[in-house]
Write an enzyme that holds these catalytic residues in place. Structure first.
Site, PDB file in Angstrom:
ATOM      1  N   HIS A 306       2.961  10.642   1.338  1.00  0.00           N
ATOM      2  CA  HIS A 306       3.962   9.380   1.298  1.00  0.00           C
ATOM      3  C   HIS A 306       4.731   9.423   2.736  1.00  0.00           C
ATOM      4  CE1 HIS A 306       7.083   6.934  -0.231  1.00  0.00           C
ATOM      5  NE2 HIS A 306       7.858   7.638  -0.079  1.00  0.00           N
ATOM      6  N   LYS A 335       1.947   5.370   7.377  1.00  0.00           N
ATOM      7  CA  LYS A 335       3.069   4.568   7.647  1.00  0.00           C
ATOM      8  C   LYS A 335       3.376   4.685   9.169  1.00  0.00           C
ATOM      9  CE  LYS A 335       5.451   5.019   2.924  1.00  0.00           C
ATOM     10  NZ  LYS A 335       4.150   6.071   2.221  1.00  0.00           N
ATOM     11  N   HIS A 340       6.958   1.353   6.162  1.00  0.00           N
ATOM     12  CA  HIS A 340       7.242   1.376   4.750  1.00  0.00           C
ATOM     13  C   HIS A 340       7.273   0.055   4.075  1.00  0.00           C
ATOM     14  CE1 HIS A 340       7.889   3.126   1.100  1.00  0.00           C
ATOM     15  NE2 HIS A 340       9.228   3.906   1.213  1.00  0.00           N
ATOM     16  N   PHE A 409      12.660   6.092  -5.138  1.00  0.00           N
ATOM     17  CA  PHE A 409      14.227   6.210  -5.510  1.00  0.00           C
ATOM     18  C   PHE A 409      14.135   6.353  -6.893  1.00  0.00           C
ATOM     19  CE2 PHE A 409      16.952   4.046  -1.887  1.00  0.00           C
ATOM     20  CZ  PHE A 409      16.502   5.172  -0.944  1.00  0.00           C
TER      21      PHE A 409
END
Length: 421
Positions: A306, A335, A340, A409
Site C-alpha cells: 500500500h 504509487k 495515491h 481511513f
C-alpha cells in the site's frame, strides 16, 4: 504450497482495464510502471494551494472515449466506464458466453462525485437554486460509477458501490470473489475509481499533514519507503478487473492473467485516520488472506505494498511485511509512479500485480533511494532496510504467488492474494 481451500472453485482474472496518471489504458500504464516513471507534476486545478501538484489523468478526452453521454457523468464515473469497457474487451466478452443476469459490477470509491458537488454548490451560492443542474444527484452519488457501468454494458446482476476509503478497490475484489464462490454470479467486474483532485481535498489532506509538500521538485514527491518521504501525492483514475471461474474461462478458450487465490479484511478500531501503530488489524487481514488462499508466507514472491509515502504508514507496513515474509520477498509500491489514486489505488495495484504474475516482471518503486524516515521519532530505518524493495529498474523473476494490500481511513484493511493461472 498448501492449497487447503480446495472446496472453492478457482477464480481467475481474464480482463484488465485502467485509466490512470501513468496512462489511459492498461498497456501504457504498465510500461510506465515498469520504467518507474513518476507522474507527479504541477496541476493548474490546484493553483494557489499550499500543495499545488498532483498525479493527474492527462490526455483523456471523455467525449471522444465515451461519446456525448459523458456530459451526464462526473469524472469518477467517466474513468470507471472507460476502464470497464477496456477490461470487458480484453476479456473477449463478445463470444456470447456471458448471461447478463449473471454478471455483477462492484466498483469502489473513496470520495464519489466530488467535482460535481463542488461545481453545483458554487452555482447555488453564486446564482441561486435554479442554476443547479437537475442531474446533480445522479451524477455525483457514490453508486453511479457501478450503476453506469451496468447500464452501459446491459448487465443485470448485483451492482454495488463499495466504500472502505482507500481500501475500496481491493475490498471490491474480495466481495467479487465471494459472489463467484457462492455461485451468485458467473462473472464480476470489480475495481475502483476516484476523481477527487480538487482544491478542497488537497487542502483537507494537507491540513492532516498527509500530503507531500515537495513543491520545488514534484516529480520526486511520491517516494514510498524512502528516508525523505513526507506524505502522499493526490492522484485520480480507475481500474477494473474481470473475474470469472477458471472452468468458464477455459470453456471459452480465454487464457487468464492470474488466479485470485484469496482475500482477507479487517478493521483496526483504533483511530479515524492513523493506523494501529502495532499493525494488528493489518496483520489480521494478511493472515486471513493467506489462509483463505491456502498458501504459506514462504510461497509469496511479491508484495505490492500500500505504501503511500507517509512516514508512519510506510514504517508500520514495512514491519508487517518483514514480520510475515522476512527479507527475501520482493516488495514494490507502484504509487511512486501513479501517486495515491484513493479508492482506485487497490484496484490499479491489483492490475499491476496480475501482470507481474503473468509476465514475471516486478515494477520498481520510483523515487526510492534510501530506506528509513528523516523524522527523529520514527525508528523505522532497520525495518525498511530489512525488506527487499525493488528499485532502480524492473526486476525479472518468477512470481508464482503475490500479495497486494490496501489500507484506508477508518481502519479498513484489505489484502488479496494472486497466483499463476
Amino acid at each position: 504450497m498448501n492449497r487447503r481451500r480446495q472446496q472453492h472453485p478457482d477464480v481467475v482474472i481474464t480482463g484488465l482495464g485502467m485509466v490512470s496518471p501513468a496512462g489511459t489504458d492498461t498497456a501504457t500504464a504498465w510500461m510506465a510502471a515498469c520504467a518507474g516513471l513518476p507522474t507527479a507534476a504541477p496541476d493548474a486545478r490546484l493553483a494557489g494551494m499550499a500543495v499545488d501538484f498532483s498525479c493527474a489523468v492527462s490526455a483523456f478526452d471523455a467525449n471522444a472515449v465515451l461519446g456525448t453521454d459523458a456530459r451526464r457523468m462526473d469524472p469518477f464515473t467517466q474513468y470507471a466506464l472507460a476502464a470497464a469497457r477496456e477490461a470487458v474487451a480484453d476479456a473477449a466478452a463478445d463470444d456470447g458466453h456471458w448471461d447478463p443476469a449473471r454478471v455483477g459490477v462492484l466498483i469502489g470509491t473513496a470520495v464519489g462525485g466530488l467535482e460535481t458537488w463542488l461545481e453545483q454548490s458554487a452555482r447555488l451560492g453564486n446564482t441561486g437554486p435554479r442554476a443547479v443542474n437537475p442531474l446533480t444527484a445522479p451524477k455525483a452519488i457514490g453508486n453511479m460509477a457501478a450503476a453506469t457501468v451496468a447500464l452501459d454494458l446491459g448487465l443485470h446482476g448485483p451492482t454495488l458501490a463499495v466504500a472502505t476509503a482507500c481500501a475500496s478497490g481491493t475490498t471490491a475484489l474480495g466481495l467479487a470473489l465471494d459472489l463467484l464462490r457462492a455461485d451468485r454470479c458467473d462473472v464480476v467486474l470489480a475495481g475502483g475509481t476516484d476523481a477527487a483532485v480538487t482544491p478542497l481535498l488537497s487542502a483537507a489532506f494537507d491540513r492532516l499533514k498527509a500530503l507531500s509538500r515537495r513543491r520545488d521538485e514534484p516529480s520526486s514527491a511520491s517516494r514510498p519507503f524512502d528516508r525523505h518521504r513526507d506524505g502522499f501525492v493526490l492522484a485520480e483514475g480507475a481500474a477494473v478487473l474481470v473475474l470469472e471461474r477458471a472452468t468458464d474461462a477455459r470453456a471459452r478458450g480465454r487464457r487468464p492473467y492470474a488466479t485470485l487465490l484469496g482475500y482477507g479484511e479487517s478493521t483496526d478500531a483504533h483511530h479515524l485516520t492513523s493506523p494501529d501503530p502495532d499493525g494488528k488489524g493489518a496483520r489480521l487481514a494478511m493472515r486471513s488472506a493467506l489462509a483463505d488462499a491456502g498458501v504459506a508466507a514462504s510461497d509469496v514472491a511479491l508484495v505490492n505494498a500500500h505504501a503511500t509515502g507517509t512516514p508512519l504508514g510506510d514504517a508500520i507496513e514495512a514491519r508487517l511485511i518483514h514480520g510475515f515474509f522476512g527479507p527475501h520477498t520482493a516488495v514494490t509500491s507502484t504509487k511512486g509512479v501513479t501517486g495515491h489514486m484513493l479508492g482506485a489505488g487497490g484496484a490499479a495495484e491489483a492490475v499491476f500485480t496480475a501482470l507481474s504474475v503473468d509476465q514475471g516482471v516486478v515494477p520498481p518503486t520510483a523515487n526510492f533511494d534510501e530506506p528509513g524516515a528523516d523524522i527523529a521519532d520514527i525508528a523505522d530505518i532497520a525495518d525498511i532496510a530489512d525488506i527487499d524493495i525493488v528499485h532502480g529498474g524492473p526486476r525479472s523473476a518468477p512470481v508464482p504467488v503475490a500479495v497486494s494490500s490496501s489500507f484506508g481511513f477508518g481502519g479498513h484493511n484489505a489484502v488479496v492474494v494472486l497466483g499463476r493461472a
